[in-house]
Design a protein around this motif. Structure first.
Motif, PDB file in Angstrom:
ATOM      1  N   GLN A  38       0.807  -1.214   0.000  1.00 57.52           N
ATOM      2  CA  GLN A  38       0.000   0.000   0.000  1.00 57.52           C
ATOM      3  C   GLN A  38       0.848   1.276   0.000  1.00 57.52           C
ATOM      4  OE1 GLN A  38       0.293  -2.148   2.447  1.00 57.52           O
ATOM      5  NE2 GLN A  38       0.152  -1.204   4.489  1.00 57.52           N
ATOM      6  N   THR A  39       2.154   1.129   0.191  1.00 60.42           N
ATOM      7  CA  THR A  39       3.036   2.310   0.169  1.00 60.42           C
ATOM      8  C   THR A  39       3.655   2.549  -1.205  1.00 60.42           C
ATOM      9  OG1 THR A  39       5.000   1.048   0.828  1.00 60.42           O
ATOM     10  CG2 THR A  39       3.616   1.924   2.598  1.00 60.42           C
ATOM     11  N   THR A  70       0.146   4.478  -9.616  1.00 59.38           N
ATOM     12  CA  THR A  70      -0.561   5.336 -10.580  1.00 59.38           C
ATOM     13  C   THR A  70       0.203   5.486 -11.887  1.00 59.38           C
ATOM     14  OG1 THR A  70       0.435   7.349  -9.667  1.00 59.38           O
ATOM     15  CG2 THR A  70      -1.672   6.631  -8.725  1.00 59.38           C
ATOM     16  N   ASP A  80       3.624   3.411  -5.245  1.00 56.90           N
ATOM     17  CA  ASP A  80       2.852   4.221  -6.185  1.00 56.90           C
ATOM     18  C   ASP A  80       2.485   3.383  -7.402  1.00 56.90           C
ATOM     19  OD1 ASP A  80       1.733   6.091  -7.851  1.00 56.90           O
ATOM     20  OD2 ASP A  80       3.572   7.236  -8.176  1.00 56.90           O
ATOM     21  N   ARG A 124      -7.574   1.496  -6.348  1.00 60.87           N
ATOM     22  CA  ARG A 124      -7.942   2.510  -5.355  1.00 60.87           C
ATOM     23  C   ARG A 124      -7.090   3.772  -5.548  1.00 60.87           C
ATOM     24  NH1 ARG A 124      -6.275   4.878  -0.995  1.00 60.87           N
ATOM     25  NH2 ARG A 124      -4.293   3.764  -1.046  1.00 60.87           N
ATOM     26  N   GLN A 125      -5.783   3.557  -5.728  1.00 62.26           N
ATOM     27  CA  GLN A 125      -4.909   4.711  -5.936  1.00 62.26           C
ATOM     28  C   GLN A 125      -5.271   5.475  -7.206  1.00 62.26           C
ATOM     29  OE1 GLN A 125      -0.722   3.836  -5.721  1.00 62.26           O
ATOM     30  NE2 GLN A 125      -0.899   2.667  -3.826  1.00 62.26           N
ATOM     31  N   ARG A 126      -5.756   4.771  -8.179  1.00 55.80           N
ATOM     32  CA  ARG A 126      -6.134   5.393  -9.445  1.00 55.80           C
ATOM     33  C   ARG A 126      -7.588   5.885  -9.440  1.00 55.80           C
ATOM     34  NH1 ARG A 126      -3.339   2.667 -14.322  1.00 55.80           N
ATOM     35  NH2 ARG A 126      -1.245   2.213 -13.529  1.00 55.80           N
ATOM     36  N   LYS A 127      -8.181   5.862  -8.245  1.00 53.58           N
ATOM     37  CA  LYS A 127      -9.577   6.270  -8.074  1.00 53.58           C
ATOM     38  C   LYS A 127     -10.497   5.439  -8.986  1.00 53.58           C
ATOM     39  CE  LYS A 127      -8.609  10.940  -6.413  1.00 53.58           C
ATOM     40  NZ  LYS A 127      -7.285  10.561  -5.924  1.00 53.58           N
ATOM     41  N   GLU A 137      -5.716  -2.436  -4.735  1.00 46.41           N
ATOM     42  CA  GLU A 137      -5.009  -1.305  -4.141  1.00 46.41           C
ATOM     43  C   GLU A 137      -4.575  -0.347  -5.250  1.00 46.41           C
ATOM     44  OE1 GLU A 137      -2.863   1.542  -2.035  1.00 46.41           O
ATOM     45  OE2 GLU A 137      -4.533   0.220  -1.480  1.00 46.41           O
ATOM     46  N   ALA A 138      -4.074  -0.908  -6.347  1.00 49.25           N
ATOM     47  CA  ALA A 138      -3.697  -0.059  -7.487  1.00 49.25           C
ATOM     48  C   ALA A 138      -4.910   0.684  -8.037  1.00 49.25           C
ATOM     49  CB  ALA A 138      -3.047  -0.910  -8.574  1.00 49.25           C
TER      50      ALA A 138
END
Length: 267
Positions: free
Chosen positions: A205-206, A210, A208, A262-265, A259-260
């Motif tokens: 989760q740490t 995106t 990146d 989520r980071q990319r909305k 998780e990826a």
């Protein structure tokens, strides 16, 4: 319309061989699929289905016409008896329909990404068709740009993969290749390689995700080969809080992929 009632029919024997023998599937370029959803998804994925065999007591004419509405092609229709259907189908709950389709060349050169910053799943040498099917279902759910299988242990048109993926082999952008070929391909596209590994790792989760990213997973038993670890931009790990140090590859992949996303909305 052609009707087949004997399980000893030469075409029926050929279908059974296609289901069982990878070598024959590769030689002929044909494969077997069954079920309304799987056949509909194959049509949507622009696969050519040459023949549809149906058992009319389960798959009636209205159902057949509905499935044909997904394509402008005109596959050969063959009515089959209950005995023939039971012989060629894996289970009697696949809506009474079986198809013979043409495979596609699942090469890296044929991959086209949906996004400027693609998110890709790479799985190295997965052995169990059920795991491959689960990975493909997760990839479809996340709308990934591609799924790449490195050093596959079976061909992607194995009926067990089609069945366990519930047809998601047809909805995903899929390619296969050697580990060396895939690493070279990813680097040529400037796609960051993030390997799920126990050593030199940071919590997933740490990281990146995106940027253009390939999430690479290996088998539970052996993990990833050294080639992947040596070319990984950053290894990632899912912290384990129990007694074991790994989980099923499809479960691990799903955690990392979402998780990826989520980071990319979720784009």
């Amino acid at each position: 319309m052609k009707i087949i009632t004997s399980t000893q029919n030469a075409f029926i024997k050929e279908i059974l061989q296609l289901k069982e023998k990878s070598r024959l599937r590769k030689k002929t370029g044909d494969f077997v699929l069954e079920g309304l959803r799987e056949i509909a998804l194959a049509f949507k994925g622009n696969y050519t289905i040459e023949t549809l065999l149906f058992y009319p007591d389960i798959c009636d004419i209205n159902t057949l016409e509905n499935i044909l509405s997904y394509t402008s092609e005109t596959p050969e229709l063959i009515e089959i008896s209950k005995e023939v259907y039971q012989k060629i189908a894996y289970r009697e709950t696949t809506e009474g329909i079986v198809g013979i389709a043409k495979s596609k060349e699942l090469t890296l050169d044929n991959l086209n990404f949906k996004r400027e910053h693609p998110l890709i799943l790479v799985a190295e040498a997965p052995e169990k068709p059920g795991n491959i099917g689960a990975l493909l279902r997760t990839a479809d759910a996340a709308n990934l740009d591609a799924v790449i299988i490195a050093n596959p242990k079976t061909d992607m048109y194995n009926p067990n993969i089609i069945r366990s993926s519930v047809g998601c082999i047809f909805t995903n952008n899929v390619a296969t290749g050697s580990t060396e070929e895939i690493i070279s391909f990813l680097k040529s596209k400037s796609i960051a390689i993030n390997c799920a590994a126990l050593t030199a790792s940071i919590p997933y989760q740490t990281q990146d995700f995106t940027r253009p990213t390939a999430i690479v997973v290996g088998t539970e038993a052996t993990g990833l080969s050294d080639d992947w670890l040596q070319n990984s931009e950053q290894n990632i790990i899912i912290p384990m809080q129990g007694e074991i140090d790994s989980m099923n590859v499809s479960v691990a992949a799903a955690i990392l992929i979402f998780e990826a996303k989520r980071q990319r909305k979720f784009h």
